[in-house]
Scaffold this active site. Structure first.
Site, short mmCIF file in Angstrom:
data_model
loop_
_atom_site.label_atom_id
_atom_site.label_comp_id
_atom_site.label_asym_id
_atom_site.label_seq_id
_atom_site.Cartn_x
_atom_site.Cartn_y
_atom_site.Cartn_z
N GLY A 26 0.84 -1.19 0.00
CA GLY A 26 0.00 0.00 0.00
C GLY A 26 0.88 1.24 0.00
N GLN A 28 2.61 2.90 2.42
CA GLN A 28 3.92 2.74 3.05
C GLN A 28 4.72 1.64 2.39
OE1 GLN A 28 5.84 4.23 5.31
NE2 GLN A 28 4.40 5.89 5.74
N SER A 51 -3.66 -10.62 -5.00
CA SER A 51 -3.57 -9.22 -4.60
C SER A 51 -3.56 -8.31 -5.83
CB SER A 51 -2.29 -8.98 -3.78
OG SER A 51 -2.10 -7.59 -3.58
N SER A 53 -2.27 -5.51 -5.86
CA SER A 53 -1.02 -4.74 -5.83
C SER A 53 0.12 -5.44 -6.57
CB SER A 53 -0.60 -4.49 -4.38
OG SER A 53 -1.57 -3.73 -3.69
N HIS A 108 4.27 0.52 13.11
CA HIS A 108 3.34 0.92 14.16
C HIS A 108 3.35 -0.19 15.20
CE1 HIS A 108 0.09 2.63 16.35
NE2 HIS A 108 -0.89 1.91 15.82
N GLY A 134 3.46 7.32 2.83
CA GLY A 134 4.47 6.67 2.00
C GLY A 134 4.79 7.41 0.72
N ASP A 191 0.39 7.66 19.37
CA ASP A 191 -0.22 7.64 18.04
C ASP A 191 -1.73 7.51 18.14
OD1 ASP A 191 0.36 7.23 14.98
OD2 ASP A 191 -1.05 5.65 15.50
N GLU A 195 -4.57 10.43 17.15
CA GLU A 195 -5.64 10.16 16.19
C GLU A 195 -7.01 10.43 16.79
OE1 GLU A 195 -3.38 6.52 13.77
OE2 GLU A 195 -4.92 6.08 15.28
#
Length: 328
Positions: A26, A28, A51, A53, A108, A134, A191, A195
């Site tokens: 994706g 990042q 996928s 991607s 993360h 990203g 984080d 958010e």
């Protein structure tokens, strides 16, 4: 103050002759994979069968394999698939293919901090978390620049976990700007709090509330949209560029006075108490358990709330007004 590391503190040779598997492609995943490739690292992208991607990663000149195959071939595995998929991906595709001395990485800390991924004790577990999307990470890298990042070590089985993570940070260009040392717990909790309290939750709730007050007071919804939402970008851009003082010096004295005298009435002691409660729910795992159960149940609350907000008047009015803004 946080310890900050730069290019001079990192040795990219630690990744020489190592295979880096980036799981997910994706925002990042693409940025980090391409930056590593351009830094001379051997990268394989791990994607599930079918996928969408895959074609893009291959068109970008990257080797693509199944997640299991990528993990088996790799010395370093960076988890950049969506957080809610990490447990299944790790347990079923990565853990069976790990070798002693491998390094498992994250951008993360949620799944490590809240025990959704429990790594074997003979591998390194680290985090490098770029503080940008990203696409910006990639764009600045190609310009010879970088974005800051956070670095943390959860498990140091090799005795070189920190050094290897710093090498990774250098490989994606973050050591050009500076890499701040933290912990998985600190990164995760700050984080989530950011958010929920301001970046997403606080801002959207305040936008809707101020819009609703103006409309209920009899003002045109279009004017309420412009004043409460559209102009927010101007203020955020000024703060981003030079901080709160720079923003205040860039607006009228009337706006400054209203800011300084009325802002504390909006964010009063009651709001601060709510912020402390939100932070406590993050720290004690209440929010994490709630979100994990929500995913396991198919996200019924999440989907209902998202659907409801899409129908809020501020969204409907904004959709029409943005047709007047071709530059968007």
């Amino acid at each position: 103050m946080a310890k900050v590391y730069y290019d001079k503190d990192a040795d990219l040779n630690l990744l020489k002759d190592k295979v880096i598997a980036v799981i997910g492609y994706g925002n990042q995943g693409r940025g980090q994979s391409l930056n590593l490739k351009d830094s001379g690292c051997e990268v394989v992208v791990g994607l599930h069968e079918g996928s969408k991607s895959r074609a893009r990663a291959e068109a970008d000149g990257l080797k693509v394999a199944s997640v299991a195959e990528a993990a088996k071939a790799a010395d370093v595995i960076m988890m950049l698939a969506p957080d809610n998929l990490h447990q299944e991906i790790y347990n079923n595709h990565i853990a069976p293919n790990l070798s002693k001395g491998n390094m498992l990485m994250f951008s993360h800390g949620f799944n490590i901090h809240y025990g959704q991924v429990i790594p074997s004790p003979d591998i390194d577990v680290t985090m490098v978390a770029p503080k940008s999307p990203g696409n910006l990470l990639r764009e600045l890298f190609t310009q010879g620049q970088g974005v800051p990042a956070l670095l943390a070590v959860y498990q140091d089985a090799s005795g070189q976990a920190k050094e290897k993570a710093l090498a990774y940070a250098k490989g994606i260009g973050c050591a050009r700007a500076g890499v701040l040392e933290t912990t998985f717990a600190e990164e995760t909790e700050t984080d989530l709090f950011g958010e929920q309290a301001i970046l997403c939750g606080g801002i959207t709730a305040l936008l809707k509330a101020t819009f609703e007050v103006l409309v209920e007071a009899g003002y045109q919804p279009e004017l309420a949209y412009f004043e409460c939402l559209n102009e927010l970008k101007l203020i955020v851009d000024l703060i981003y560029k030079g901080g709160i003082s720079f923003m205040r010096d860039s607006v009228s004295y009337t706006a400054q006075y209203g800011d300084l005298t009325r802002g504390p009435r909006v964010i009063d002691d009651m709001v601060r108490e709510n912020l402390w409660e939100i932070l406590a729910e993050i720290q004690d795992g209440t929010f994490a358990r709630e979100w994990i159960l929500e995913n396991q149940a198919g996200r019924p609350v999440f989907n209902a709330l998202k659907r409801k907000d899409r129908e809020h008047p501020i969204e409907l009015v904004g959709k029409e007004l943005r047709k007047m803004m071709p530059w968007l």
